[in-house]
Design a protein around this motif. Sequence first.
Motif, short mmCIF file in Angstrom:
data_model
loop_
_atom_site.label_atom_id
_atom_site.label_comp_id
_atom_site.label_asym_id
_atom_site.label_seq_id
_atom_site.Cartn_x
_atom_site.Cartn_y
_atom_site.Cartn_z
N THR A 1 1.63 -3.96 14.24
CA THR A 1 1.43 -4.16 12.80
C THR A 1 0.62 -3.03 12.17
O THR A 1 0.35 -3.06 10.97
CB THR A 1 0.71 -5.50 12.56
N GLU B 1 -0.46 0.97 11.03
CA GLU B 1 0.21 2.08 10.34
C GLU B 1 0.62 3.19 11.30
O GLU B 1 1.51 3.98 10.99
CB GLU B 1 -0.71 2.65 9.25
N ARG C 1 7.13 -1.32 13.09
CA ARG C 1 6.03 -2.04 12.47
C ARG C 1 6.52 -3.30 11.78
O ARG C 1 7.52 -3.29 11.06
CB ARG C 1 5.37 -1.12 11.45
N THR D 1 5.64 -6.04 8.96
CA THR D 1 4.81 -6.18 7.76
C THR D 1 5.20 -7.47 7.03
O THR D 1 6.22 -8.08 7.33
CB THR D 1 4.99 -4.98 6.82
N ASN D 2 4.38 -7.83 6.08
CA ASN D 2 4.65 -9.02 5.25
C ASN D 2 4.98 -10.24 6.13
O ASN D 2 5.97 -10.95 5.91
CB ASN D 2 5.79 -8.76 4.27
N LYS E 1 13.14 1.08 6.24
CA LYS E 1 13.14 -0.37 6.19
C LYS E 1 14.39 -0.92 6.90
O LYS E 1 15.51 -0.59 6.52
CB LYS E 1 13.07 -0.86 4.75
#
Length: 443
Positions: free
Chosen positions: A226, A228, A233, A235-236, A254
Amino acid sequence: MDTSKTYHFVGIKGTGMSAMARILRDRGCTVQGSDIEKYTFTQRGLEQAGIKVLPFDENNIHEGLVVIAGNSFDDNHPEIKKAHEMGLEVYRYHEFLGKMIEGHTSIGVCGAHGKTSTTGLLAHVLSGIAPTDYLIGDGTGKGVPNARFFAYEADEYRRHFLATKPDYAIMTNIDFDHPDYYTGIDDVRSAFQTFANQTKKGIFAWGDDVNLRKLTANVPIYYYGTGENDDFRATNITRSTSGSSFDVEYHGEKLGRFQIHLYGEHNVLNSLAVIAVSYFEHDNLDEIRRELETFKGVKRRFAQRKVGDMTIIDDYAHHPSEINATLDAARQEYPSKKIIAVFQPHTFSRTIAYLDEFAESLNKADDVYITKIYSSPREKAGKVSSADLEAKITKNGSLIKAENMSPLLDYHDAVVVFMGAGDIQKYEKIYEELLNDVTNNVN
């Protein structure tokens, strides 16, 4: 594999051994094995596959056999000893696994925690994409014609995973477990470093693990998590009583939103590792997304059943990190219910090495009950007892015996989580029978 020979498994009821036997059976080989006569949870799968299971007896060994020896038995075991004396082909489980994965795109899943859950999820996703052989540490194994992939659990105990050289490796974490073998965390990391050196195409490692970050390799290492600085990764992240959903990015690209009907932060990370491997081998993200949504879990990992108004959860957790993950998952699915932990310490060496950590993790339950320590064939006694652990527990509860599980009958509309790697299911069964009796009498 040579289909003209019979493959005999010494200790066939072991989780890895039973899975391997089922794969060979699926590949058209003649398979049999021997073990103790006591029923185990892996036995049903062997029976359904039509695999003969014999009691241990040196007379089981004869010409024409290839013998695969379980790692729980040394060379003095009567069957293994006779096989060597007769000059038969004899392989240790991990050695034979190294042969089985050849000719496939192989993915080995290793780590102190999360191997079985991640391998099960990986096998499920890949099987929906292409023909896949898989060997999971819950006793599940399957072979299919013309398999492209081979997903398998790679066990670091006694460095057994070094007998395999996978195309890809998923590394969930490095932790100091198995204190009866490893001398410390540096020794564990050295084993993982060797495994990394043997990996052929790429490594997917959890980015928050400081020891995994220290690894080097001749192939790319992709970190997932999670943070950077992770390559893959999540996210949300949204966690609810129906599971978890999250967005996935790869180097800022994405890849979309994914949904899993699993609980606990660790299952988001496990899913992320599977997405990463699948992305490199198959770029149809919609298919990967679909397969993730239909996965229901593996045996003895957060397995649930309802009895009356109680929820019973069975889990293999036997290390503080695993207890944390299991209780976190229980809180996510049942946020408004009382969580009762029933824990069976597994081996004296692990208990004494992690006494304070066990107490800290178990104290995250509302109430805690401790059974006697489960000894292993390698370790019959030690300088620690269950009372030493119970003394460090700050929550309500006590030591509990199989002969008297009645304290658990005081709970209603709650969740009882049985955790351990020994025979904790014995306690579960007794409790479930008591609960059934009470429920039937009330009705």
